[in-house]
Design a protein around this motif. Structure first.
Motif, PDB file in Angstrom:
ATOM      1  N   HIS A   1       0.839  -1.196   0.000  1.00 46.03           N
ATOM      2  CA  HIS A   1       0.000   0.000   0.000  1.00 46.03           C
ATOM      3  C   HIS A   1       0.877   1.251   0.000  1.00 46.03           C
ATOM      4  CE1 HIS A   1      -3.565  -2.418   0.772  1.00 46.03           C
ATOM      5  NE2 HIS A   1      -2.927  -3.013   1.770  1.00 46.03           N
ATOM      6  N   ARG A   2       0.325   2.362  -0.497  1.00 48.94           N
ATOM      7  CA  ARG A   2       1.109   3.593  -0.558  1.00 48.94           C
ATOM      8  C   ARG A   2       0.790   4.543   0.598  1.00 48.94           C
ATOM      9  NH1 ARG A   2       1.159   8.810  -3.256  1.00 48.94           N
ATOM     10  NH2 ARG A   2       3.331   9.369  -3.768  1.00 48.94           N
ATOM     11  N   ASN A   3      -0.450   5.020   0.675  1.00 51.61           N
ATOM     12  CA  ASN A   3      -0.788   5.980   1.720  1.00 51.61           C
ATOM     13  C   ASN A   3      -2.299   6.031   1.874  1.00 51.61           C
ATOM     14  OD1 ASN A   3      -0.538   7.998   3.662  1.00 51.61           O
ATOM     15  ND2 ASN A   3      -0.436   9.648   2.155  1.00 51.61           N
ATOM     16  N   GLY A   4      -2.819   5.180   2.743  1.00 52.00           N
ATOM     17  CA  GLY A   4      -4.262   5.065   2.906  1.00 52.00           C
ATOM     18  C   GLY A   4      -4.815   6.095   3.873  1.00 52.00           C
ATOM     19  N   GLN A   5      -5.563   7.075   3.362  1.00 55.90           N
ATOM     20  CA  GLN A   5      -6.148   8.112   4.213  1.00 55.90           C
ATOM     21  C   GLN A   5      -7.668   8.016   4.276  1.00 55.90           C
ATOM     22  OE1 GLN A   5      -4.650  12.048   3.484  1.00 55.90           O
ATOM     23  NE2 GLN A   5      -2.526  11.431   3.717  1.00 55.90           N
ATOM     24  N   GLY A   6      -8.191   6.870   3.888  1.00 49.52           N
ATOM     25  CA  GLY A   6      -9.612   6.600   4.044  1.00 49.52           C
ATOM     26  C   GLY A   6      -9.798   5.114   4.266  1.00 49.52           C
ATOM     27  N   ALA A   7     -10.635   4.753   5.243  1.00 50.09           N
ATOM     28  CA  ALA A   7     -10.923   3.344   5.519  1.00 50.09           C
ATOM     29  C   ALA A   7     -12.250   3.255   6.248  1.00 50.09           C
ATOM     30  CB  ALA A   7      -9.812   2.703   6.342  1.00 50.09           C
ATOM     31  N   THR A   8     -12.979   2.172   6.001  1.00 52.10           N
ATOM     32  CA  THR A   8     -14.286   1.991   6.624  1.00 52.10           C
ATOM     33  C   THR A   8     -14.701   0.543   6.478  1.00 52.10           C
ATOM     34  OG1 THR A   8     -16.546   2.875   6.713  1.00 52.10           O
ATOM     35  CG2 THR A   8     -15.623   2.503   4.531  1.00 52.10           C
ATOM     36  N   LEU A   9     -15.680   0.120   7.257  1.00 48.58           N
ATOM     37  CA  LEU A   9     -16.298  -1.179   7.037  1.00 48.58           C
ATOM     38  C   LEU A   9     -17.400  -1.022   5.997  1.00 48.58           C
ATOM     39  CD1 LEU A   9     -16.748  -2.941  10.501  1.00 48.58           C
ATOM     40  CD2 LEU A   9     -14.957  -3.281   8.796  1.00 48.58           C
ATOM     41  N   GLY A  10     -17.430  -1.935   5.053  1.00 46.44           N
ATOM     42  CA  GLY A  10     -18.474  -1.907   4.047  1.00 46.44           C
ATOM     43  C   GLY A  10     -19.737  -2.579   4.551  1.00 46.44           C
ATOM     44  N   PRO A  11     -20.836  -2.419   3.822  1.00 46.84           N
ATOM     45  CA  PRO A  11     -22.072  -3.126   4.180  1.00 46.84           C
ATOM     46  C   PRO A  11     -21.897  -4.634   4.217  1.00 46.84           C
ATOM     47  CG  PRO A  11     -22.491  -1.411   2.539  1.00 46.84           C
ATOM     48  CD  PRO A  11     -21.009  -1.533   2.658  1.00 46.84           C
TER      49      PRO A  11
END
Length: 357
Positions: A201-211
């Motif tokens: 990965h490079r630079n993850g600035q968004g993350a969440t659990l999906g439905p």
């Protein structure tokens, strides 16, 4: 895989909850209708339901503020109502040195909401690096109570994203005390760190659990090639071997490949880059059935909120929201009321509530 973003008539009305926040980065919700908001310079504040911004909380750990570093994400524990546990992600300075790393701390919000108590750094990215860029730093609690944390490649160490003996350019999965779950993919493998969930990965600035209950994330590409991925255990997402972007100023990265055996393709990518930050699936019906299940991603570069429609596991349409303000969108979350909340990354940053029209 790279759908064009189209402008649409505004279907939401941004309502300012609070203004005067200095470069806010992350927002979390308290059960009584208040908010926790981080300011990148190193402050955590409580914002009341009517928009009053409280004094900076006491008790935070030392933060290496500068460049892209500082106090970044914040999340409340799923059992916050009973344990008052808060998680913060920040750039942690090396004691007596110039290096730093992404770190995750666990603490308790005091009864009077003025300080963090019992602060423990439960994870610190290894190794520490002399860099002020690419910290990643989004926190997601999984359904099983484990924590996911995105970790950037620190810009100058991109080759380490392909190596398992470090945390550079990884997604990690840990227990709430910082230990590695026994079912993590690299537990027991010689030369691999047990906290690693996925790499490349490079630079993850968004993350969440999906439905679907899975972790979803997006990450910045170099010049072009921002990606959406749903990281799976033990998988390699390719950076810097494969990318749909190129070096800043032009020119291929490595061999200039966009695909390679054994490396995962993104679910979606953007060329040119939108500089994504913040990520949330809408699970409520507050904006009508057509929006339910859509993914929302902020754009730092172009200053809009991207509403993304999915069908059959693919992006079928993207829609620009809030582009009239042209503010850098740093975070987006669905609140307990089912509405979307947005942070703008400005010196006079705002917490916005998106009201349906």
């Amino acid at each position: 895989m790279c759908a064009s973003v189209v402008a649409t008539h505004a279907q939401v009305r941004p309502e300012t909850v609070a203004a005067g926040l200095e470069n806010p980065w992350g927002v979390a919700f308290l059960p009584d209708g208040r908010f926790l908001v981080t300011e990148k310079a190193g402050r955590l504040r409580v914002v009341s339901a009517d928009g009053r911004i409280g004094a900076a909380l006491e008790g935070l750990p030392a933060v290496a503020a500068g460049g892209q570093g500082g106090l970044l994400d914040v999340a409340t524990d799923s059992a916050f109502a009973t344990n008052r546990t808060v998680y913060i992600c920040f750039s942690e300075p090396q004691a007596g040195g110039a290096s730093n790393s992404t770190a995750l701390a666990r603490a308790h919000l005091s009864a009077d909401s003025t300080r963090l108590e019992g602060v423990q750094v439960v994870f610190s990215q290894k190794p520490k690096v002399s860099s002020s860029a690419h910290f990643g730093c989004r926190i997601v609690e999984a359904k099983d109570g484990t924590l996911f944390l995105t970790l950037g490649d620190r810009f100058s160490r991109k080759e380490d994203a392909q190596k398992l003996d470090n945390h550079i350019g990884k997604v990690i999965r840990i227990q709430k005390d910082g230990t590695a779950p026994k079912d993590n993919p690299f537990v027991g493998r010689a030369g691999a760190l047990p906290e690693i969930w996925s790499y490349g990965h490079r630079n993850g600035q968004g993350a969440t659990l999906g439905p679907d209950g899975r972790l979803w994330m997006h990450e910045h590409g170099p010049q072009g090639g921002d990606e959406i991925n749903a990281p799976q255990a033990g998988k390699n997402y390719g950076w810097p071997v494969i990318t749909y972007g190129e070096n800043y100023g032009g020119g291929k990265i490595g061999d200039g490949l966009a695909a390679k055996d054994g490396m995962e393709q993104p679910l979606h990518f953007w060329v040119p880059s939108i500089a994504p930050s913040g990520m949330a699936f809408l699970t409520s019906d507050r904006y009508g059935s057509a929006w339910k299940g859509n993914l929302f991603v902020g754009s730092l570069k172009f200053g809009y909120l991207d509403r993304i429609e999915w069908k059959g596991g693919k992006v079928v349409a993207e829609h620009k929201l809030l582009e009239e303000g042209r503010a850098r969108i740093r975070d987006v979350k669905q609140g307990p009321d089912g509405l979307l909340y947005v942070l703008t990354d400005e010196r006079d940053g705002k917490l916005l509530r998106l009201q349906p029209r």
